[in-house]
Enzyme design. Structure first.
Site: not given
Ligand code: SF4
Ligand code: SF4
Length: 372
Positions: A131, A189, A192, A196, A212, A239, A246
């Site tokens: 990382d 899809c 996500c 958000c 974010c 978060c 997903c």
């Molecule tokens: S990352 Fe997961 S939630 Fe986002 S578009 Fe792709 S399949 Fe859908």
């Molecule tokens: S991790 Fe960041 S991009 Fe993902 S839902 Fe939370 S605020 Fe949005």
């Protein structure tokens, strides 16, 4: 030789909870230029370290000149659904439960390298990365066939979903690549992006880190933007929303670590921690890297959102903390928790405040408290 080494790497990786090895076909990423464009657009926020070492990310050999192969592993994690939290609790990102994943991954990879040395009966150089090195890890993991990059910007594996850490060993000999290209499973899809809470996913696979909550609660050292504080909800650290929604995580078949691990933390307990108490409680956890100030900053916002009356005394103490950032967020939270009743305490703190930024934010909190 290559096949034997892969077998050793697989066998010993599995012993230590790692899934792999996946071997990248080359030591240069495919996405260095888009990465630079993302940096240049300012979407990385204050993560200046990304910019400082951007050129090293062109090639693994900038960091490890003798490297010939990059072996990628996944270390899965999972977290329990919230169930133990009380109304005074805040939520943690699933990746943050237990020991710091940097340590977990590094320890596992060190054991794999040791095993390689033992089985080959020779000293083998192995450069471990988890990382923090200037390597575009997700790019190499994708090249090596670990998954595809989802619209939430995370690598997704059909069996693991996205709940895994990526870690690597650079080795000084050629290994056969494992580039089974995993087809994009996102299709039409957009869950996500739609879910958000801040609109941080500004386009499929493009994150504006400045909005974010993972960035704002973990990496970012400054003041959480006022307009985003109510939206933070109960997130104390990180978060998971764009992962939770997903479908690939909902049907993931491979998990590790205890499902009983809690994703909740008592907000009032956190607010009362001084530096010594913080160090004792969070040694070897992901919170240690983030530090007391940021964790308490986040927790103050959560207490404000929960309107936790029990937090009042703690927030009043924080109004006198040595950290301006904490005084500012405590004032904001007090205005939410106690409204007009907190106005006098906030006014006194405001009058004494010497930090200009904190003072101007406190003025807004004082106004809010008076108007409640
Ligand atoms: S990352 Fe997961 S939630 Fe986002 S578009 Fe792709 S399949 Fe859908
Ligand atoms: S991790 Fe960041 S991009 Fe993902 S839902 Fe939370 S605020 Fe949005």
């Amino acid at each position: 030789m290559g096949v034997d080494i892969l077998t050793i790497l697989r066998r010993h990786g599995r012993v230590h909870g790692l899934i792999g090895p996946f071997v990248a076909p080359k030591l240069t990423p495919d996405t260095w230029e888009p990465f630079c464009e993302w940096l240049d657009a300012g979407l990385a926020g204050d993560m200046v370290y990304l910019n400082r070492r951007r050129n090293e990310r062109r090639d693994v050999r900038c960091l490890n000149p003798r490297a010939r192969s990059l072996v990628v592993y996944a270390l899965p994690y999972s977290g329990a659904p919230p169930g133990t939290e009380t109304v005074h609790s805040g939520l943690l990102s699933a990746h943050a439960t237990g020991e710091d994943y940097h340590h977990r991954c590094r320890n596992a990879l060190e054991k794999v390298v040791e095993a390689l040395r033992t089985e080959l009966r020779t000293h083998v150089e192995g450069w471990i990365h988890v990382d923090t090195a200037p390597i575009l890890e997700r790019d190499f993991a994708r090249q090596a066939g670990l998954g595809w990059v989802g619209k939430n910007t995370l690598l997704i594996n059909p069996d693991l979903g996205s709940r895994f850490h990526i870690c690597e060993i650079a080795l000084p000999f050629d290994l056969p690549a494992t580039p089974v290209v995993v087809p994009d499973g996102c299709g039409a899809c957009t869950r996500c992006l739609d879910s958000c809470p801040t609109g941080a996913l500004v386009a499929p696979r493009v994150l504006d880190a400045r909005r974010c909550f993972s960035y704002l609660t973990i990496e970012y050292k400054g003041s959480i933007p006022r307009e985003l504080r109510p939206v933070l909800g109960t997130r104390i650290f990180g978060c998971d929303t764009c992962q939770d929604v997903c479908p690939w995580n909902q049907k993931a078949t491979v998990r590790s670590f205890s499902d009983a691990e809690t994703l909740a933390m008592d907000a009032v307990d956190i607010l009362d921690l001084d530096q010594g108490g913080f160090r004792t409680r969070f040694r070897n956890t992901p919170f240690e890297r983030t530090g007391r100030t940021r964790l308490i900053r986040n927790t103050a916002v959560v207490a404000g959102n929960l309107k936790t009356q029990k937090a009042t005394d703690s927030l009043l103490r924080l109004l006198k903390d040595t950290e301006p950032l904490l005084r500012e967020h405590a004032a904001w939270a007090l205005a939410r928790v106690r409204g007009r009743e907190a106005a006098e305490s906030i006014r006194v703190a405001y009058e004494k405040e010497t930090d200009a930024r904190t003072r101007s934010d406190m003025a807004l909190s004082l106004r809010d408290a008076r108007e409640t």
